[in-house]
Scaffold this motif. Sequence first.
Motif, PDB file in Angstrom:
ATOM      1  N   LEU A  95       0.830  -1.199   0.000  1.00 53.94           N
ATOM      2  CA  LEU A  95       0.000   0.000   0.000  1.00 53.94           C
ATOM      3  C   LEU A  95       0.868   1.254   0.000  1.00 53.94           C
ATOM      4  CD1 LEU A  95      -3.077   0.567   0.122  1.00 53.94           C
ATOM      5  CD2 LEU A  95      -2.804   0.828   2.582  1.00 53.94           C
ATOM      6  N   PRO A  96       0.686   2.139  -0.981  1.00 54.21           N
ATOM      7  CA  PRO A  96       1.476   3.378  -1.017  1.00 54.21           C
ATOM      8  C   PRO A  96       1.161   4.265   0.192  1.00 54.21           C
ATOM      9  CG  PRO A  96       0.312   3.029  -3.105  1.00 54.21           C
ATOM     10  CD  PRO A  96      -0.208   2.024  -2.124  1.00 54.21           C
ATOM     11  N   SER A  97       1.995   5.243   0.407  1.00 51.68           N
ATOM     12  CA  SER A  97       1.840   6.123   1.568  1.00 51.68           C
ATOM     13  C   SER A  97       0.512   6.874   1.570  1.00 51.68           C
ATOM     14  CB  SER A  97       2.999   7.116   1.640  1.00 51.68           C
ATOM     15  OG  SER A  97       3.032   7.913   0.474  1.00 51.68           O
ATOM     16  N   GLU A  98      -0.063   7.124   0.392  1.00 50.26           N
ATOM     17  CA  GLU A  98      -1.363   7.810   0.353  1.00 50.26           C
ATOM     18  C   GLU A  98      -2.517   6.895   0.765  1.00 50.26           C
ATOM     19  OE1 GLU A  98      -0.353   6.595  -3.883  1.00 50.26           O
ATOM     20  OE2 GLU A  98       0.695   7.737  -2.366  1.00 50.26           O
ATOM     21  N   GLY A  99      -2.238   5.607   0.944  1.00 53.61           N
ATOM     22  CA  GLY A  99      -3.225   4.698   1.499  1.00 53.61           C
ATOM     23  C   GLY A  99      -4.267   4.163   0.530  1.00 53.61           C
ATOM     24  N   GLU A 100      -4.023   4.282  -0.767  1.00 57.95           N
ATOM     25  CA  GLU A 100      -4.985   3.757  -1.727  1.00 57.95           C
ATOM     26  C   GLU A 100      -4.277   3.232  -2.968  1.00 57.95           C
ATOM     27  OE1 GLU A 100      -7.520   7.163  -2.119  1.00 57.95           O
ATOM     28  OE2 GLU A 100      -6.268   8.053  -3.665  1.00 57.95           O
ATOM     29  N   LEU A 101      -4.963   2.330  -3.654  1.00 61.94           N
ATOM     30  CA  LEU A 101      -4.452   1.702  -4.866  1.00 61.94           C
ATOM     31  C   LEU A 101      -5.470   1.848  -5.979  1.00 61.94           C
ATOM     32  CD1 LEU A 101      -3.534  -1.737  -3.270  1.00 61.94           C
ATOM     33  CD2 LEU A 101      -1.864  -0.121  -4.130  1.00 61.94           C
ATOM     34  N   THR A 102      -5.009   1.981  -7.206  1.00 63.02           N
ATOM     35  CA  THR A 102      -5.934   1.854  -8.318  1.00 63.02           C
ATOM     36  C   THR A 102      -6.213   0.365  -8.495  1.00 63.02           C
ATOM     37  OG1 THR A 102      -4.202   1.622  -9.985  1.00 63.02           O
ATOM     38  CG2 THR A 102      -4.951   3.883  -9.501  1.00 63.02           C
ATOM     39  N   TYR A 103      -7.289   0.068  -9.170  1.00 61.34           N
ATOM     40  CA  TYR A 103      -7.578  -1.340  -9.461  1.00 61.34           C
ATOM     41  C   TYR A 103      -6.422  -1.956 -10.250  1.00 61.34           C
ATOM     42  CZ  TYR A 103     -12.388  -1.284  -7.775  1.00 61.34           C
ATOM     43  OH  TYR A 103     -13.506  -1.229  -6.979  1.00 61.34           O
ATOM     44  N   GLU A 104      -5.915  -1.216 -11.240  1.00 58.93           N
ATOM     45  CA  GLU A 104      -4.839  -1.735 -12.082  1.00 58.93           C
ATOM     46  C   GLU A 104      -3.588  -2.044 -11.261  1.00 58.93           C
ATOM     47  OE1 GLU A 104      -6.651   1.078 -12.804  1.00 58.93           O
ATOM     48  OE2 GLU A 104      -7.898   0.066 -14.292  1.00 58.93           O
ATOM     49  N   HIS A 105      -3.272  -1.165 -10.318  1.00 56.34           N
ATOM     50  CA  HIS A 105      -2.104  -1.402  -9.463  1.00 56.34           C
ATOM     51  C   HIS A 105      -2.332  -2.629  -8.581  1.00 56.34           C
ATOM     52  CE1 HIS A 105       0.981   0.303  -6.371  1.00 56.34           C
ATOM     53  NE2 HIS A 105       1.495  -0.643  -7.109  1.00 56.34           N
ATOM     54  N   ALA A 106      -3.523  -2.778  -8.043  1.00 53.56           N
ATOM     55  CA  ALA A 106      -3.841  -3.948  -7.207  1.00 53.56           C
ATOM     56  C   ALA A 106      -3.717  -5.230  -8.026  1.00 53.56           C
ATOM     57  CB  ALA A 106      -5.238  -3.813  -6.620  1.00 53.56           C
ATOM     58  N   TYR A 107      -4.247  -5.222  -9.262  1.00 57.06           N
ATOM     59  CA  TYR A 107      -4.139  -6.405 -10.122  1.00 57.06           C
ATOM     60  C   TYR A 107      -2.669  -6.718 -10.403  1.00 57.06           C
ATOM     61  CZ  TYR A 107      -9.095  -5.436 -11.163  1.00 57.06           C
ATOM     62  OH  TYR A 107     -10.437  -5.192 -11.081  1.00 57.06           O
ATOM     63  N   ALA A 108      -1.873  -5.684 -10.681  1.00 56.14           N
ATOM     64  CA  ALA A 108      -0.454  -5.882 -10.985  1.00 56.14           C
ATOM     65  C   ALA A 108       0.295  -6.453  -9.780  1.00 56.14           C
ATOM     66  CB  ALA A 108       0.174  -4.563 -11.430  1.00 56.14           C
ATOM     67  N   ILE A 109      -0.025  -5.971  -8.590  1.00 51.45           N
ATOM     68  CA  ILE A 109       0.607  -6.495  -7.376  1.00 51.45           C
ATOM     69  C   ILE A 109       0.290  -7.974  -7.218  1.00 51.45           C
ATOM     70  CG2 ILE A 109       0.527  -6.444  -4.838  1.00 51.45           C
ATOM     71  CD1 ILE A 109       0.124  -3.369  -5.113  1.00 51.45           C
ATOM     72  N   LEU A 110      -0.976  -8.333  -7.372  1.00 48.87           N
ATOM     73  CA  LEU A 110      -1.368  -9.736  -7.197  1.00 48.87           C
ATOM     74  C   LEU A 110      -0.784 -10.623  -8.290  1.00 48.87           C
ATOM     75  CD1 LEU A 110      -5.034  -9.330  -5.947  1.00 48.87           C
ATOM     76  CD2 LEU A 110      -2.972  -9.793  -4.613  1.00 48.87           C
ATOM     77  N   LYS A 111      -0.638 -10.079  -9.483  1.00 49.22           N
ATOM     78  CA  LYS A 111      -0.019 -10.864 -10.558  1.00 49.22           C
ATOM     79  C   LYS A 111       1.464 -11.070 -10.272  1.00 49.22           C
ATOM     80  CE  LYS A 111       0.689 -11.257 -15.469  1.00 49.22           C
ATOM     81  NZ  LYS A 111       0.465 -10.715 -16.793  1.00 49.22           N
ATOM     82  N   ASP A 112       2.136 -10.013  -9.862  1.00 50.63           N
ATOM     83  CA  ASP A 112       3.575 -10.078  -9.615  1.00 50.63           C
ATOM     84  C   ASP A 112       3.915 -10.925  -8.395  1.00 50.63           C
ATOM     85  OD1 ASP A 112       6.346  -9.266 -10.022  1.00 50.63           O
ATOM     86  OD2 ASP A 112       6.063  -7.999  -8.255  1.00 50.63           O
ATOM     87  N   ARG A 113       3.197 -10.711  -7.302  1.00 45.05           N
ATOM     88  CA  ARG A 113       3.544 -11.358  -6.032  1.00 45.05           C
ATOM     89  C   ARG A 113       2.876 -12.716  -5.822  1.00 45.05           C
ATOM     90  NH1 ARG A 113       7.225  -8.530  -2.672  1.00 45.05           N
ATOM     91  NH2 ARG A 113       6.004  -9.252  -0.944  1.00 45.05           N
ATOM     92  N   LYS A 114       1.689 -12.900  -6.391  1.00 48.32           N
ATOM     93  CA  LYS A 114       0.934 -14.128  -6.143  1.00 48.32           C
ATOM     94  C   LYS A 114       0.647 -14.925  -7.411  1.00 48.32           C
ATOM     95  CE  LYS A 114       1.146 -13.451  -2.046  1.00 48.32           C
ATOM     96  NZ  LYS A 114       2.134 -14.300  -1.403  1.00 48.32           N
ATOM     97  N   GLU A 115       1.167 -14.415  -8.550  1.00 48.15           N
ATOM     98  CA  GLU A 115       0.981 -15.072  -9.841  1.00 48.15           C
ATOM     99  C   GLU A 115      -0.495 -15.293 -10.172  1.00 48.15           C
ATOM    100  OE1 GLU A 115       3.498 -18.530 -10.037  1.00 48.15           O
ATOM    101  OE2 GLU A 115       5.282 -17.351  -9.618  1.00 48.15           O
ATOM    102  N   LEU A 116      -1.326 -14.312  -9.823  1.00 45.66           N
ATOM    103  CA  LEU A 116      -2.752 -14.359 -10.139  1.00 45.66           C
ATOM    104  C   LEU A 116      -3.008 -13.512 -11.378  1.00 45.66           C
ATOM    105  CD1 LEU A 116      -4.323 -13.842  -6.611  1.00 45.66           C
ATOM    106  CD2 LEU A 116      -4.224 -15.965  -7.899  1.00 45.66           C
ATOM    107  N   GLU A 117      -3.584 -14.106 -12.389  1.00 46.24           N
ATOM    108  CA  GLU A 117      -3.954 -13.349 -13.576  1.00 46.24           C
ATOM    109  C   GLU A 117      -5.158 -12.460 -13.240  1.00 46.24           C
ATOM    110  OE1 GLU A 117      -2.191 -13.169 -16.366  1.00 46.24           O
ATOM    111  OE2 GLU A 117      -0.755 -14.565 -15.500  1.00 46.24           O
ATOM    112  N   GLN A 118      -5.448 -11.491 -14.093  1.00 43.93           N
ATOM    113  CA  GLN A 118      -6.470 -10.493 -13.786  1.00 43.93           C
ATOM    114  C   GLN A 118      -7.838 -11.080 -13.415  1.00 43.93           C
ATOM    115  OE1 GLN A 118      -6.350  -6.838 -15.854  1.00 43.93           O
ATOM    116  NE2 GLN A 118      -8.459  -6.320 -15.345  1.00 43.93           N
ATOM    117  N   PRO A 119      -8.362 -12.100 -14.126  1.00 46.55           N
ATOM    118  CA  PRO A 119      -9.677 -12.624 -13.696  1.00 46.55           C
ATOM    119  C   PRO A 119      -9.669 -13.136 -12.253  1.00 46.55           C
ATOM    120  CG  PRO A 119      -9.176 -13.380 -15.907  1.00 46.55           C
ATOM    121  CD  PRO A 119      -7.919 -12.727 -15.368  1.00 46.55           C
ATOM    122  N   ALA A 120      -8.602 -13.830 -11.859  1.00 50.89           N
ATOM    123  CA  ALA A 120      -8.507 -14.336 -10.485  1.00 50.89           C
ATOM    124  C   ALA A 120      -8.325 -13.186  -9.502  1.00 50.89           C
ATOM    125  CB  ALA A 120      -7.354 -15.322 -10.366  1.00 50.89           C
TER     126      ALA A 120
END
Length: 78
Positions: free
Chosen positions: A24-49
């Motif tokens: 979570l960035p210091s401003e305390g919020e994420l865009t949906y796209e950033h959240a999807y990218a984090i989950l893809k990078d760290r948890k290997e979850l593609e966008q539908p998952a």
Amino acid sequence: MISNRRPPLTPLAQDALDTLASKLPSEGELTYEHAYAILKDRKELEQPAAEDIIERLYMRGHIYEVEGKLRLTDHRPE
């Protein structure tokens, strides 16, 4: 008596929530796209998952949306 406790998350959903919280960035919020990218990078979850996990977290009150961005409620890693 009615409990205010939320039902426990699945291990995958809890892990995803912990991961989002750790990135979570210091401003305390994420865009949906950033959240999807984090989950893809760290948890290997593609966008539908990732979308499914984020929807579950939203429906259970662990995250909420403000002006198109995601914020986490009071999160404590389990």
